[in-house]
Structure formats: structure tokens, C-alpha cells
Scaffold this motif. Structure first.
Motif, PDB file in Angstrom:
ATOM      1  N   HIS A  18       0.875  -1.178   0.000  1.00 22.15           N
ATOM      2  CA  HIS A  18       0.000   0.000   0.000  1.00 22.15           C
ATOM      3  C   HIS A  18       0.907   1.222   0.000  1.00 22.15           C
ATOM      4  O   HIS A  18       1.858   1.294   0.786  1.00 22.15           O
ATOM      5  CB  HIS A  18      -0.812   0.105   1.302  1.00 22.15           C
ATOM      6  CG  HIS A  18      -2.007  -0.769   1.413  1.00 22.15           C
ATOM      7  ND1 HIS A  18      -3.092  -0.709   0.568  1.00 22.15           N
ATOM      8  CD2 HIS A  18      -2.316  -1.720   2.327  1.00 22.15           C
ATOM      9  CE1 HIS A  18      -3.998  -1.581   0.954  1.00 22.15           C
ATOM     10  NE2 HIS A  18      -3.557  -2.208   2.013  1.00 22.15           N
ATOM     11  N   ILE A  65       0.063   5.160   0.519  1.00 20.44           N
ATOM     12  CA  ILE A  65      -1.068   6.033   0.832  1.00 20.44           C
ATOM     13  C   ILE A  65      -0.566   7.454   1.082  1.00 20.44           C
ATOM     14  O   ILE A  65       0.354   7.654   1.870  1.00 20.44           O
ATOM     15  CB  ILE A  65      -1.833   5.524   2.070  1.00 20.44           C
ATOM     16  CG1 ILE A  65      -2.284   4.082   1.846  1.00 20.44           C
ATOM     17  CG2 ILE A  65      -3.013   6.429   2.386  1.00 20.44           C
ATOM     18  CD1 ILE A  65      -2.836   3.412   3.085  1.00 20.44           C
ATOM     19  N   SER A 119      -4.414   6.466  -2.785  1.00 28.51           N
ATOM     20  CA  SER A 119      -3.599   5.277  -2.541  1.00 28.51           C
ATOM     21  C   SER A 119      -3.358   4.521  -3.837  1.00 28.51           C
ATOM     22  O   SER A 119      -4.186   4.540  -4.751  1.00 28.51           O
ATOM     23  CB  SER A 119      -4.278   4.348  -1.529  1.00 28.51           C
ATOM     24  OG  SER A 119      -5.401   3.726  -2.104  1.00 28.51           O
TER      25      SER A 119
END
Length: 129
Positions: free
Chosen positions: A57, A59, A103
Motif C-alpha cells: 500500500h 497512501i 492510494s
């Protein structure tokens, strides 16, 4: 490109000690909308054979959301290669249209039985193009 979106309203349970939406909640919303997009678009016969897992991820938090804010979540597949795809999720304040979160999540497609990575088929790519 196939987009999916939904709107949510921030509840008190979504807040952290600063009365902003908790970072963990954003991650949950990223996962939730990603799964909802997959479930809505992919035929059941494909869903029964494969499963997606998160690899990374990234973000960016741009602005804080607070209690009772209405948030528009949007997602789409940015690119696919081999067994991996990159999914973008953006969250906007529904009233001001200001970007709250962006994201990029790298997902890996697995065979549901063996849990081994498998190449993303053209059929799956077409679902999200």
C-alpha cells in the motif's frame, strides 16, 4: 477503464484521538471498496477460482476528514502485468470535492485452491478496462 465509487459518512467510530478519521480506517475503506468493485464486476465463476491479496500500500494523506463528513470513494485499476495489478483509490470530501486520500495498492492474483500466484487473464483485464 472501469471505475467504481460509493459515498460514506464519517461516524464517531472512525475517529482517532485528534477527532480526525483514523489512518487504520482509511486502509479498511481502501480494502472494502477494492473488494466491492471486484465482487460487482467479476462473474461468479471467476471469483470462485481466484482471490486477491495485497502486496503493498502506498497512501498519501492530503487532508483530514472529521465526524459527519461525507466522503466519495473512487477506485479503478491503473495497470496489470503478470499476476499483479495496481489499484488506485481516491477519497474526496463530497461537499468541497477536495482530495483527502490517494492510494496505490499492488495486488497479487492467487489461485483460490493452491494459493499460488497466477497470471491475470485477458478476461479479467477486460472486466476492468
Amino acid at each position: 477503464m472501469s471505475f467504481y465509487q460509493k459515498e460514506i459518512v464519517v461516524s464517531k467510530e472512525d475517529l482517532d484521538d485528534l477527532n480526525h478519521v483514523n489512518n487504520v480506517r482509511y486502509v479498511q475503506w481502501i480494502q472494502d471498496i477494492s473488494k466491492e468493485h471486484w465482487v460487482e464486476k467479476a462473474p461468479n465463476n471467476i471469483q470462485e477460482k481466484v482471490i486477491w491479496v495485497v502486496m503493498t500500500h502506498h497512501i498519501e494523506y492530503k487532508s483530514a476528514a472529521v465526524f459527519n463528513d461525507s466522503i466519495l470513494l473512487k477506485t479503478h485499476i491503473k495497470e496489470s502485468s503478470g499476476a499483479k495489478c495496481t489499484r488506485v483509490v481516491e477519497m474526496y470530501n463530497s461537499i468541497t470535492n477536495s482530495l483527502l486520500v490517494r492510494s496505490n495498492t499492488e495486488w497479487c492474483l492467487l489461485n483460490r485452491r493452491s494459493l499460488r500466484p497466477i497470471r491475470i487473464s485477458e478476461e479479467i483485464k477486460e472486466i476492468f478496462s
